[in-house]
Design an enzyme around this catalytic site. Structure first.
Site: not given
Length: 249
Positions: A135, A145
């Site tokens: 990401s 994350y």
């Protein structure tokens, strides 16, 4: 016929990879927790592209699920797409530790183990490709994350360097915000995300396959996100964190 195994294959980026690889004539191994959705996805791909799709239900946060997919990879595949992943609602350190550990198991341990399971066959055949979906969050400090996705990027680059064979390509794919089920399933509020930052899954996959063919080890789809990453490298980390918190994960 070449074979591709895709984790998280029933929706979003994983489903877009399945469509793209099916269109290129790959037989597919589709991995997800939901056996019913896997069967539906396999049927649709067969109807549209005429390719066979093996369904492999597995929860990659469990030892049993990981072992099942490792065993299938040991039989040999030409392409592995490590796409399975999720986000936890809430901010560190308010997220329960068991949820954080589950994320690390799926984002990090599964990527490590499935890559290791796929590589021997690829090295024996002297060809293959592994795409690890990370990401843009990997380049910005934003909780567990982004930390886990930063690991995916570093691992992918390191693994590609260590394997050292241009015929076996290992690449981290770093998309930005993509219109998928991801945010809804993670219980995240997307109201603050500007509309111009949203990407389509098929466009992300198209860019990824182009970058893979070019031998890139990190793919950041779309000029907007390339610019964001480049500017982010010039911004102090404290300011990065504040901006990231303002617009979401």
């Amino acid at each position: 016929m070449p074979t591709a195994l895709i984790t998280g294959a029933t929706s979003g980026i994983g489903a877009a990879f399945a469509r793209r690889l099916a269109a290129e004539g790959f037989s597919l191994v589709l991995v997800s927790r939901d056996e019913h959705r896997l069967a539906g996805a396999a049927g649709q791909l067969k109807l549209r592209y005429g390719v066979s799709s093996e369904v492999l239900p597995a929860d990659l946060a469990t030892e049993e699920g990981l072992a099942r997919v490792e065993s299938r990879l040991a039989e040999g595949v030409d392409v592995l797409v490590n796409n399975a992943g999720f986000g936890n609602p809430g901010r560190f350190p308010d997220v329960p530790v068991e949820d954080e550990v589950r994320m690390l198991k799926v984002h990090c341990e599964a990527v490590l183990r499935l890559t290791l399971a796929a590589l021997p066959g690829m090295r024996e055949r002297e060809r293959g490709a592994i795409i690890n979906v990370a990401s843009v969050a990997a380049f910005f400090p934003r909780g567990t994350y982004s930390a886990s996705k930063a690991w995916v990027v570093n691992f992918s680059e390191s693994a590609a360097a260590d394997v050292g064979d241009p015929r076996i390509r290992i690449m981290a794919l770093c998309p930005g915000f993509v219109r998928t089920e991801f945010h809804r399933r993670s219980g995240m509020d997307t109201a603050g995300i500007p509309g111009f930052l949203w990407l389509k899954a098929d466009d992300v996959v198209r860019a990824a396959m182009r970058d893979l063919a070019l031998g890139r080890r990190v793919s950041v789809p779309d000029p907007r996100y390339k610019a964001i990453v480049a500017i982010g490298r010039l911004v102090p980390r404290g300011l990065q964190a504040r901006v990231s918190a303002a617009i979401g994960r």
